[in-house]
Write a protein that holds these residues in place. Structure first.
Motif, mmCIF file in Angstrom:
data_model
loop_
_atom_site.group_PDB
_atom_site.id
_atom_site.type_symbol
_atom_site.label_atom_id
_atom_site.label_comp_id
_atom_site.label_asym_id
_atom_site.label_seq_id
_atom_site.Cartn_x
_atom_site.Cartn_y
_atom_site.Cartn_z
ATOM 1 N N TRP A 192 22.202 61.162 -57.260
ATOM 2 C CA TRP A 192 23.260 61.370 -56.258
ATOM 3 C C TRP A 192 23.957 62.710 -56.416
ATOM 4 C CZ3 TRP A 192 22.653 56.911 -59.113
ATOM 5 C CH2 TRP A 192 23.299 56.861 -60.352
ATOM 6 N N ASN A 198 31.413 56.770 -57.804
ATOM 7 C CA ASN A 198 31.836 57.714 -56.769
ATOM 8 C C ASN A 198 33.348 57.926 -56.859
ATOM 9 O OD1 ASN A 198 33.007 55.413 -55.659
ATOM 10 N ND2 ASN A 198 31.512 55.241 -53.982
ATOM 11 N N LEU A 227 27.187 53.627 -58.445
ATOM 12 C CA LEU A 227 26.236 54.149 -57.468
ATOM 13 C C LEU A 227 24.816 53.642 -57.675
ATOM 14 C CD1 LEU A 227 27.620 57.788 -57.446
ATOM 15 C CD2 LEU A 227 27.672 56.195 -55.521
ATOM 16 N N TYR A 260 22.221 50.819 -52.275
ATOM 17 C CA TYR A 260 23.069 51.945 -52.653
ATOM 18 C C TYR A 260 22.671 53.187 -51.843
ATOM 19 C CZ TYR A 260 24.144 48.827 -56.519
ATOM 20 O OH TYR A 260 24.516 47.728 -57.256
ATOM 21 N N PRO A 261 23.532 54.199 -51.776
ATOM 22 C CA PRO A 261 23.233 55.383 -50.957
ATOM 23 C C PRO A 261 21.965 56.109 -51.403
ATOM 24 C CG PRO A 261 25.556 55.349 -51.586
ATOM 25 C CD PRO A 261 24.884 54.280 -52.386
ATOM 26 N N ASN A 287 19.537 59.546 -51.970
ATOM 27 C CA ASN A 287 19.776 60.909 -52.433
ATOM 28 C C ASN A 287 19.529 61.889 -51.287
ATOM 29 O OD1 ASN A 287 16.993 61.280 -52.222
ATOM 30 N ND2 ASN A 287 16.672 61.715 -54.385
ATOM 31 N N ASP A 288 19.603 63.172 -51.544
ATOM 32 C CA ASP A 288 19.518 64.167 -50.468
ATOM 33 C C ASP A 288 18.123 64.291 -49.870
ATOM 34 O OD1 ASP A 288 22.184 64.624 -50.730
ATOM 35 O OD2 ASP A 288 22.002 66.514 -51.849
ATOM 36 N N TYR A 335 15.906 55.991 -51.855
ATOM 37 C CA TYR A 335 16.842 55.001 -52.363
ATOM 38 C C TYR A 335 16.410 54.493 -53.744
ATOM 39 C CZ TYR A 335 18.511 54.805 -47.529
ATOM 40 O OH TYR A 335 19.017 55.121 -46.286
#
Length: 451
Positions: free
Chosen positions: A306, A313, A319, A343-344, A346-347, A351
């Motif tokens: 992340w 966060n 996270l 969960y969120p 990454n760029d 996931y």
């Protein structure tokens, strides 16, 4: 007659000139156009260079990830780990292929394709007819398929269930590394690239490896991995119940993950061939370098996917799904594995690159691998035999899992497991090499000549 022969020769010369661009070097004409669509459920990972192995403190002082700059080609990677339902498609395919083969013995005209109706070519052995539905409850079919089910003395509550011990998948792969080897003690220069490869000239089937493996996950891993813990419900329901369809598959060893990748490749290629389309690169497990580059999401020096140095966060929420603090498993929202993509991302749009379940990579594990692999697409592969010592059966595992502390969630943290061992905390995801340089290449701008 002689004049007629000369006319024929002249016509052949003229026609050959017409087909070859009037004698100029123009390449083969009428080549099919190719556009590579994004594979379903996969994210595009651009090519790039990064410092592999850099991260936070080496807590166990293992000294097995010496930082260095490496470069990797562009590829696609599954957005999430392979789920139970996705792996179940593989299990069902194996089950149905075995059933069709058995039914083909009593009804070949329905379940087998023995001849190409257009060319008259006969197929030996015949292909399976996947368009024919399996009549599991037909009287004749029930008798033919009886040995696919558990014998009566092994059933409980008289449940007639598939005997998963018989779900074997037979597959092939080409050992390119062995085929590429050269023997400089012999060779005829007339054979050019094959001059020093006598075996390839004589019989290249030596490099085609055949393997057979049972594809059913080790559902008992939940009990075996934690002897003094009550995990019977996970053993009984985790892989089969619809509640867990979109949870990551576990209990799959490295060889099963490899077999899944090959099956997935052949499944897509069969469809593309049926449509007359060009095939694409194979699906496979990621190399260790590809996994780390993808996990970093373009954040070259961050400890976690992340992009930050912390596991929480700005609101104080964890996270990833792991073992936080002093074993407060539920503080991050999970206890055992949770549904994928909870969960969120990454760029790069990936996931759960850290936590939830750890992931198999294609690489063999060696403490000093960073010191001898190449710096472009580094990879260390070794296909261990059953007779090899355990040290040669180690495969790299990355990402950490729901039962690991934060250290193993770092993108540079390395671990291993034996290729024939399945665990309740290890899953996998696939990659596919991109065809070309970069996805955003515009032919009109990429080349000053060809567009």
């Amino acid at each position: 007659m002689k004049r007629l022969f000369n006319y024929i020769i002249a016509a052949l010369i003229l026609s050959s000139c017409g087909n070859s661009g009037n004698g100029e070097l123009v390449g083969v004409k009428k080549r099919e156009k190719f556009y590579q669509p994004d594979p379903f459920g996969m994210a595009y990972i651009p090519m790039g260079s990064f410092t592999m192995g850099v991260g936070d403190q080496d807590v166990p002082y293992a000294h097995i990830n010496d930082p260095r700059t490496v470069s990797v080609s562009a590829f696609y990677m599954d957005e999430t780990e392979i789920t139970n339902n996705e792996y179940r498609q593989f299990v069902y395919w194996v089950r149905d292929s075995i059933a069709r083969r058995k039914l083909g013995e009593i009804n070949p005209e329905v379940y087998l394709i023995e001849e190409n109706k257009k060319t008259g070519e006969t197929f030996d052995p015949p292909f399976l007819n996947w368009k024919a539905d399996i009549k599991w409850n037909g009287e004749e079919e029930r008798e033919a398929l009886e040995d696919m089910f558990l014998p009566e003395h092994e059933r409980y509550f008289r449940r007639k269930e598939i005997d998963t011990r018989k779900l074997f998948y037979e597959y092939y792969w080409v050992d390119f590394k062995a085929a590429a080897g050269k023997d400089y003690s012999a060779g005829d220069p007339v054979n050019a690239g094959l001059a020093n490869r006598p075996q390839g000239l004589k019989d290249r089937s030596l490099y085609v490896r055949k393997e057979i493996i049972n594809v059913y996950p080790d559902t008992l891993a939940w009990i075996h991995d934690y002897a003094y813990s009550y995990n019977d419900p996970m053993t009984e329901r985790y892989f089969w119940h619809p509640a867990y369809d979109n949870y990551p598959v576990v209990g799959v060893n490295w060889k099963q993950a490899k077999a899944f990748s090959i099956w997935r490749t052949e499944l897509l290629r069969a469809y593309l061939n049926s449509k007359g389309n060009a095939v694409v690169n194979e699906f496979r497990l990621p190399t260790e370098a590809e996994w780390e580059w993808a996990a970093r999401g373009g954040n070259s020096f961050s400890a976690y996917p992340w992009g930050g140095p912390y596991t929480r966060n700005e609101k104080g929420c964890f996270l990833a799904n792991f073992k936080p603090l002093r074993g407060n498993y539920v503080d991050d929202g999970g206890l055992t594995p949770v549904i994928v993509a909870h969960y969120p991302a990454n760029d790069f749009g990936l996931y759960d690159m850290s936590g939830n379940v750890a992931e198999w990579t294609n690489d063999a594990f060696d403490e000093s691998a960073y010191n001898f692999t190449w710096d472009m697409n580094p990879a260390y592969s070794y296909n261990a035999k059953d007779s090899d010592p355990p040290a040669l059966k180690r495969k790299v595992v990355r990402g950490g899992s729901w039962k690991d502390i934060a250290y193993y969630l770092q993108v540079n943290a390395r671990s291993y497991e034996f290729q024939d061992t399945a665990k309740s905390y290890i899953g996998f995801r696939c990659v596919q090499n991109y065809m070309g340089r970069q996805k955003d290449d515009n032919p009109a701008r990429a080349s000053k000549i060809y567009n």
